[in-house]
Design an enzyme around this catalytic site. Sequence first.
Site, PDB file in Angstrom:
ATOM      1  N   HIS A 272       0.856  -1.199   0.000  1.00 32.04           N
ATOM      2  CA  HIS A 272       0.000   0.000   0.000  1.00 32.04           C
ATOM      3  C   HIS A 272       0.884   1.238   0.000  1.00 32.04           C
ATOM      4  O   HIS A 272       1.764   1.361   0.841  1.00 32.04           O
ATOM      5  CB  HIS A 272      -0.895   0.027   1.240  1.00 32.04           C
ATOM      6  CG  HIS A 272      -2.114  -0.831   1.112  1.00 32.04           C
ATOM      7  ND1 HIS A 272      -3.241  -0.655   1.877  1.00 32.04           N
ATOM      8  CD2 HIS A 272      -2.382  -1.873   0.287  1.00 32.04           C
ATOM      9  CE1 HIS A 272      -4.157  -1.551   1.535  1.00 32.04           C
ATOM     10  NE2 HIS A 272      -3.649  -2.313   0.580  1.00 32.04           N
TER      11      HIS A 272
ATOM     12  N   TYR B 189      -9.024   5.384   7.857  1.00 30.74           N
ATOM     13  CA  TYR B 189      -9.084   5.745   9.273  1.00 30.74           C
ATOM     14  C   TYR B 189     -10.102   6.886   9.391  1.00 30.74           C
ATOM     15  O   TYR B 189      -9.897   7.945   8.787  1.00 30.74           O
ATOM     16  CB  TYR B 189      -7.732   6.239   9.767  1.00 30.74           C
ATOM     17  CG  TYR B 189      -6.665   5.152   9.893  1.00 30.74           C
ATOM     18  CD1 TYR B 189      -6.484   4.485  11.100  1.00 30.74           C
ATOM     19  CD2 TYR B 189      -5.830   4.828   8.824  1.00 30.74           C
ATOM     20  CE1 TYR B 189      -5.502   3.510  11.241  1.00 30.74           C
ATOM     21  CE2 TYR B 189      -4.850   3.844   8.953  1.00 30.74           C
ATOM     22  CZ  TYR B 189      -4.688   3.193  10.165  1.00 30.74           C
ATOM     23  OH  TYR B 189      -3.721   2.232  10.293  1.00 30.74           O
TER      24      TYR B 189
ATOM     25  N   PRO C 124      -3.471   0.292  18.899  1.00 27.07           N
ATOM     26  CA  PRO C 124      -3.275  -0.193  17.523  1.00 27.07           C
ATOM     27  C   PRO C 124      -3.441   0.874  16.433  1.00 27.07           C
ATOM     28  O   PRO C 124      -3.180   0.593  15.262  1.00 27.07           O
ATOM     29  CB  PRO C 124      -4.339  -1.285  17.370  1.00 27.07           C
ATOM     30  CG  PRO C 124      -5.347  -0.997  18.422  1.00 27.07           C
ATOM     31  CD  PRO C 124      -4.639  -0.329  19.543  1.00 27.07           C
TER      32      PRO C 124
ATOM     33  N   LYS D  93       1.542  -0.216  14.982  1.00 30.18           N
ATOM     34  CA  LYS D  93       2.961  -0.306  15.335  1.00 30.18           C
ATOM     35  C   LYS D  93       3.349  -1.519  16.193  1.00 30.18           C
ATOM     36  O   LYS D  93       4.535  -1.822  16.328  1.00 30.18           O
ATOM     37  CB  LYS D  93       3.387   0.966  16.093  1.00 30.18           C
ATOM     38  CG  LYS D  93       3.438   2.198  15.229  1.00 30.18           C
ATOM     39  CD  LYS D  93       4.659   2.200  14.339  1.00 30.18           C
ATOM     40  CE  LYS D  93       4.550   3.141  13.189  1.00 30.18           C
ATOM     41  NZ  LYS D  93       4.254   2.509  11.892  1.00 30.18           N
TER      42      LYS D  93
ATOM     43  N   TYR E 241       4.338   6.402   9.810  1.00 31.48           N
ATOM     44  CA  TYR E 241       3.465   5.261   9.511  1.00 31.48           C
ATOM     45  C   TYR E 241       4.229   4.156   8.794  1.00 31.48           C
ATOM     46  O   TYR E 241       4.043   2.970   9.078  1.00 31.48           O
ATOM     47  CB  TYR E 241       2.269   5.725   8.664  1.00 31.48           C
ATOM     48  CG  TYR E 241       1.166   4.695   8.589  1.00 31.48           C
ATOM     49  CD1 TYR E 241       0.139   4.669   9.529  1.00 31.48           C
ATOM     50  CD2 TYR E 241       1.155   3.720   7.590  1.00 31.48           C
ATOM     51  CE1 TYR E 241      -0.868   3.708   9.482  1.00 31.48           C
ATOM     52  CE2 TYR E 241       0.152   2.755   7.529  1.00 31.48           C
ATOM     53  CZ  TYR E 241      -0.845   2.756   8.479  1.00 31.48           C
ATOM     54  OH  TYR E 241      -1.832   1.793   8.430  1.00 31.48           O
TER      55      TYR E 241
HETATM   56  P1  RFL Z   1       2.681 -11.831  21.720  1.00 26.19           P
HETATM   57  O1  RFL Z   1       2.137 -11.930  20.349  1.00 26.19           O
HETATM   58  O2  RFL Z   1       1.770 -11.465  22.834  1.00 26.19           O
HETATM   59  O3  RFL Z   1       3.350 -13.245  22.035  1.00 26.19           O
HETATM   60  C1  RFL Z   1       3.781 -13.576  23.321  1.00 26.19           C
HETATM   61  C2  RFL Z   1       3.738 -15.074  23.442  1.00 26.19           C
HETATM   62  O4  RFL Z   1       4.210 -15.451  24.747  1.00 26.19           O
HETATM   63  C3  RFL Z   1       3.372 -16.451  25.269  1.00 26.19           C
HETATM   64  N1  RFL Z   1       3.475 -16.399  26.743  1.00 26.19           N
HETATM   65  C4  RFL Z   1       4.214 -17.274  27.449  1.00 26.19           C
HETATM   66  N2  RFL Z   1       4.932 -18.332  27.085  1.00 26.19           N
HETATM   67  C5  RFL Z   1       5.564 -19.020  28.065  1.00 26.19           C
HETATM   68  N3  RFL Z   1       5.474 -18.693  29.377  1.00 26.19           N
HETATM   69  C6  RFL Z   1       4.764 -17.637  29.786  1.00 26.19           C
HETATM   70  N4  RFL Z   1       4.680 -17.336  31.069  1.00 26.19           N
HETATM   71  C7  RFL Z   1       4.092 -16.882  28.807  1.00 26.19           C
HETATM   72  N5  RFL Z   1       3.300 -15.782  28.836  1.00 26.19           N
HETATM   73  C8  RFL Z   1       2.947 -15.516  27.594  1.00 26.19           C
HETATM   74  C9  RFL Z   1       1.996 -16.107  24.739  1.00 26.19           C
HETATM   75  O5  RFL Z   1       1.125 -17.226  24.728  1.00 26.19           O
HETATM   76  C10 RFL Z   1       2.315 -15.619  23.344  1.00 26.19           C
HETATM   77  O6  RFL Z   1       2.275 -16.650  22.370  1.00 26.19           O
HETATM   78  O7  RFL Z   1       3.910 -10.823  21.789  1.00 26.19           O
HETATM   79  P2  RFL Z   1       5.055 -10.517  20.686  1.00 26.19           P
HETATM   80  O8  RFL Z   1       5.609 -11.789  20.103  1.00 26.19           O
HETATM   81  O9  RFL Z   1       5.970  -9.541  21.307  1.00 26.19           O
HETATM   82  O10 RFL Z   1       4.271  -9.838  19.464  1.00 26.19           O
HETATM   83  C11 RFL Z   1       3.687  -8.582  19.631  1.00 26.19           C
HETATM   84  C12 RFL Z   1       2.436  -8.487  18.777  1.00 26.19           C
HETATM   85  O11 RFL Z   1       1.665  -9.674  18.895  1.00 26.19           O
HETATM   86  C13 RFL Z   1       1.580  -7.304  19.210  1.00 26.19           C
HETATM   87  O12 RFL Z   1       2.379  -6.142  19.332  1.00 26.19           O
HETATM   88  C14 RFL Z   1       0.462  -6.964  18.263  1.00 26.19           C
HETATM   89  O13 RFL Z   1      -0.351  -8.058  17.943  1.00 26.19           O
HETATM   90  C15 RFL Z   1      -0.388  -5.891  18.942  1.00 26.19           C
HETATM   91  N6  RFL Z   1      -1.712  -5.851  18.406  1.00 26.19           N
HETATM   92  C16 RFL Z   1      -1.878  -5.221  17.235  1.00 26.19           C
HETATM   93  N7  RFL Z   1      -0.809  -4.609  16.662  1.00 26.19           N
HETATM   94  C17 RFL Z   1      -0.962  -3.979  15.500  1.00 26.19           C
HETATM   95  O14 RFL Z   1       0.035  -3.460  14.981  1.00 26.19           O
HETATM   96  N8  RFL Z   1      -2.205  -3.941  14.892  1.00 26.19           N
HETATM   97  C18 RFL Z   1      -3.306  -4.561  15.433  1.00 26.19           C
HETATM   98  O15 RFL Z   1      -4.364  -4.539  14.868  1.00 26.19           O
HETATM   99  C19 RFL Z   1      -3.163  -5.223  16.665  1.00 26.19           C
HETATM  100  N9  RFL Z   1      -4.218  -5.847  17.234  1.00 26.19           N
HETATM  101  C20 RFL Z   1      -2.782  -6.482  19.059  1.00 26.19           C
HETATM  102  C21 RFL Z   1      -4.040  -6.482  18.444  1.00 26.19           C
HETATM  103  C22 RFL Z   1      -2.626  -7.105  20.312  1.00 26.19           C
HETATM  104  C23 RFL Z   1      -3.703  -7.718  20.971  1.00 26.19           C
HETATM  105  N10 RFL Z   1      -3.489  -8.270  22.287  1.00 26.19           N
HETATM  106  C24 RFL Z   1      -2.155  -8.541  22.764  1.00 26.19           C
HETATM  107  C25 RFL Z   1      -4.471  -8.318  23.274  1.00 26.19           C
HETATM  108  C26 RFL Z   1      -5.104  -7.129  19.047  1.00 26.19           C
HETATM  109  C27 RFL Z   1      -4.958  -7.750  20.300  1.00 26.19           C
HETATM  110  C28 RFL Z   1      -6.161  -8.462  20.875  1.00 26.19           C
HETATM  111  C1  PHB Z   2      -5.583  -4.405  11.018  1.00 23.18           C
HETATM  112  O1  PHB Z   2      -5.740  -4.648   9.807  1.00 23.18           O
HETATM  113  O2  PHB Z   2      -5.845  -5.248  11.885  1.00 23.18           O
HETATM  114  C2  PHB Z   2      -5.091  -3.079  11.433  1.00 23.18           C
HETATM  115  C3  PHB Z   2      -4.613  -2.206  10.466  1.00 23.18           C
HETATM  116  C4  PHB Z   2      -4.166  -0.951  10.854  1.00 23.18           C
HETATM  117  C5  PHB Z   2      -4.201  -0.582  12.167  1.00 23.18           C
HETATM  118  C6  PHB Z   2      -4.654  -1.470  13.127  1.00 23.18           C
HETATM  119  C7  PHB Z   2      -5.112  -2.729  12.760  1.00 23.18           C
HETATM  120  O3  PHB Z   2      -3.775   0.661  12.525  1.00 23.18           O
END
Ligand code: RFL
Ligand code: PHB
Length: 389
Positions: A72, A200, A292, A296, A384
């Site tokens: 994009h 957005y 989110p 980032k 971004y």
């Molecule tokens: P993760 O993905 O949370 O992975 C951590 C892993 O550690 C495991 N764990 C353990 N394992 C062993 N022993 C323990 N005591 C443990 N405790 C936990 C967990 O099961 C898990 O598998 O962290 P990581 O790898 O640093 O990755 C970061 C990203 O996942 C995160 O920054 C993003 O997903 C944040 N986030 C979003 N980011 C975006 O850029 N766009 C989004 O749309 C977006 N949506 C989200 C999100 C994070 C969410 N969370 C954490 C609630 C939506 C949600 C619901």
């Molecule tokens: C998503 O596609 O899940 C998404 C994209 C952009 C954002 C947050 C979430 O800023």
Amino acid sequence: MKTQVAIIGGGPSGLLLSQLLNNAGIKTVVLERQTRDYVLGRIRAGVLEQGCVDLLRKAGCGDRMDREGIPHEGCYLSTVEGMFRVDFNAAIGRQVMVYGQTEVTQDLYDAQDAIGATIIHGVSDVVLHDLKSDAPYVTYTVDGAEQRLDCDYVAGCDGFHGVSRQSIPVDVRREYERVYPFGWLGVLSHTAPAADELIYANHPRGFALASMRSKTLSRYYIQVPLTDRVEDWSDEAFWDELRRRLPAEVADTMQTGPSIEKSIAPLRSFVTEPMRWGQLFLVGDAAHIVPPTGAKGLNLAASDVNYLYEGLRAAYLDGDQSGLEQYSEKALARIWGAMRFSWWMTSLLHRFPEQNEFDQRMQESELQQLATLNSAQATMALNYTGLPY
Ligand code: RFL
Ligand code: PHB
């Protein structure tokens, strides 16, 4: 059991670090609390910065992303006045890749399988020991038996609720936090995306985002009060509310259908300092959380992995400790930049409960600048698409 780097957590941070280290001949063991299916079932981020894309390619995990990801070159911002586009490519010559975190994680698992990396699922009671010594170890339980993993370093990749951050004494840790007074209700559906790029939307009824995973899979979010529960929202109510907040020309032609995932996520900004304590290094969500809005979270996890991987590689292969010594400082400098951007985008686009007419005019004025000033567009585009590593 013995390894070189014990990695706590098999999310994107842990798996990517493990893949890069193994490729460099450095041994790892990943300890993951959940099952593989559970990890792969989580629907999260969707937008990858160039730096994250490059790192996945460097790890040898970029082939499917390059085939199926959608580059994009900009995004849309919508206000009650109308919709305008921020052209990242025109502003600064950069772009992002739309490719879901679920797919990234799948590709990382496949790559780990291909090289025979060790990932132990279903672990509990993880405890980190002797982190200030040069012989740290990790104890954990799996299949009812306690195990011990000796290592040189521990990478804490276990997310916001993990044990790694808590293993740093409270008098050493400094924590910075902002909790936002609303959440995002997200829906995934087998429908064509509403537009060719992300929208957005700043709307008097609250923020909305139209995103996508592919040409046939859409991801949408609306701002909701923290008191709302997923059960309160039928698919029909969700689509009705989304259509109200998106520009009429988009809402009128938008495809809707049954949701295949629906969840509410709270919004928070959080940073812990330092990110190194003895032989423990915190990576990704274990050290920081962003709302989110700026897309980032996953990208910051990738830049942390990049710094730690380079530091560990130099330590093992060249006997050079400087990268590890600078890890916390380098990672935090970039993290604070992304914190600011995520906070700014969140503040600009959401309706806050206490927001008065003055605050609303400030949002409108800033959006007006973004719509008309090249310099404002360039600053947004730079942040971004991702600050340099
Ligand atoms: P993760 O993905 O949370 O992975 C951590 C892993 O550690 C495991 N764990 C353990 N394992 C062993 N022993 C323990 N005591 C443990 N405790 C936990 C967990 O099961 C898990 O598998 O962290 P990581 O790898 O640093 O990755 C970061 C990203 O996942 C995160 O920054 C993003 O997903 C944040 N986030 C979003 N980011 C975006 O850029 N766009 C989004 O749309 C977006 N949506 C989200 C999100 C994070 C969410 N969370 C954490 C609630 C939506 C949600 C619901
Ligand atoms: C998503 O596609 O899940 C998404 C994209 C952009 C954002 C947050 C979430 O800023």
